[in-house]
Design an enzyme around this catalytic site. Structure first.
Site, short mmCIF file in Angstrom:
data_model
loop_
_atom_site.label_atom_id
_atom_site.label_comp_id
_atom_site.label_asym_id
_atom_site.label_seq_id
_atom_site.Cartn_x
_atom_site.Cartn_y
_atom_site.Cartn_z
N CYS A 109 36.24 43.06 40.41
CA CYS A 109 37.21 42.37 39.57
C CYS A 109 36.75 40.95 39.27
CB CYS A 109 38.58 42.36 40.25
SG CYS A 109 39.86 41.53 39.27
N CYS A 210 49.46 45.82 47.80
CA CYS A 210 50.04 45.76 49.14
C CYS A 210 50.78 47.02 49.57
CB CYS A 210 50.98 44.55 49.25
SG CYS A 210 50.09 42.98 49.27
#
Length: 360
Positions: A109, A210
């Site tokens: 990324c 998460c």
């Protein structure tokens, strides 16, 4: 001559906000840019896990970024990076887990999306800028002898993020600014408070996602065997992607004289190999898909320090470059839980030499 213009990657967090503040104080004209990467078609259930991560629905974060830009009096734009993020980061994430590897999505990324797609797409939208800046804790300087740009650890080693940036190229480093590289986190929070920003006390982003990674993988069950180092079947698993090297809990095994861990994943045989902690130590690894900060390795063979994951303490090792540009690492001391798919990043003191994806 007018002010230099800096495009700042704004995420809605305190680090990127403080970056914009510092650059304004240094006299730059600042423009904020936010990546849009959330794909609403992802089969992700709602819940608390969606907070405090990179890959989350962006409505709340986008509102925060707009508030930051308004408070600082800077221009702001949102850049649609969803298609590239899906193909470059998420598709690779799924492929790696299907192959029994444990990827670090932040590495791809950063190099290809944050420092690649984002500034390029902003330029295509007609935004003119001289430099690109982010809230990473790292430093860049130019070597006086070679003229090449060096990527270095942050002054605050507890916040250092150079591990995630080893794939940056010379042309990217030539235009990048890391204002936080010389700062500590408390200094950054104080800077945001002085600027009157509400995000001054916002929690740090903890991960790229998460929740349960199975939300993103969305693989059907593929049962296989849990086996011992000598090939004895010990139990069953529902998919190799549920396991990582070093995993101990949730194996469903008992009756052993010592704790047992995942020591290897064999995607071809669809097996998860279990063994004692001693079997997790190894003194060699092979890395491919290599990237060098200088564009080439420092030598065919050399000694340096190597990190095999972000929180790993750098370990001394001897490096041998192969003909195909992959490299072998031989550590002076065996290291715990060397994991395929993670990055082996090479350091000469504070300076990043480069790195590659661990292939064992």
């Amino acid at each position: 001559m007018g002010k230099e213009t800096v495009l700042v990657g704004l995420s809605g967090g305190v680090d990127s906000a403080a970056t914009a503040v510092l650059l304004k104080e240094q006299g730059y004209r600042v423009i904020g840019a936010t990546m849009l990467i959330w794909d609403p078609s992802l089969p992700v259930p709602p819940g608390e896990h969606q907070k405090n991560a990179c890959l989350t629905p962006e409505k709340e974060d986008l509102s925060e970024v707009q508030s930051i830009a308004q408070k600082l009096g800077i221009e702001f734009l949102a850049v649609d990076c969803r298609e590239e993020y899906k193909h470059i980061v998420l598709d690779n994430f799924r492929l790696e887990y299907a192959c029994g590897r444990t990827p670090n999505p932040c590495v791809l990324c950063n190099s290809l999306i944050k420092f690649g797609v984002l500034p390029s797409a902003a330029a295509r939208q007609g935004i003119a800028f001289d430099k690109f800046a982010t809230g990473h804790y790292a430093r860049v300087k130019q070597d006086e002898k070679t003229g090449k740009y060096l990527l270095q650890k942050a002054v605050d080693l507890s916040r250092d993020q150079s591990y995630f940036l080893y794939r940056l190229k010379q042309e990217q480093l030539a235009r990048v600014l890391f204002p936080l590289g010389e700062k500590t986190k408390p200094q950054i929070r104080e800077k945001a408070r002085e600027a009157g920003l509400k995000v001054a006390d916002k929690e740090d982003s903890m991960d790229f996602y998460c929740g349960d990674y199975n939300d993103l993988l969305n693989f059907p069950n593929k049962p296989g065997n849990l086996v011992s180092l000598d090939g004895k079947v010990l139990g069953k698993h529902t998919g190799i992607w549920n396991y990582t090297i070093g995993k101990r809990k949730g194996l469903g095994l008992s009756g052993f004289p010592e704790p047992m861990y995942v020591v290897k994943i064999d995607a071809v045989k669809n097996q998860v190999i279990i063994g004692p902690k001693s079997a997790l130590y190894n003194d060699t690894l092979r890395a491919d898909n290599v990237s060098w900060i200088a564009g080439e390795p420092p030598a065919k063979q050399f000694d340096c320090e190597v990190k095999i994951r972000n929180l790993h303490h750098p370990a001394r090792a001897h490096i041998t470059i192969n003909e195909d540009n992959s490299f072998w690492v031989r550590f002076e001391q065996p290291q715990l839980s060397i994991t395929a798919g993670q990055s082996a990043v090479l350091y000469d003191g504070d300076t990043v030499l480069g790195g590659g994806m661990i292939d064992l």
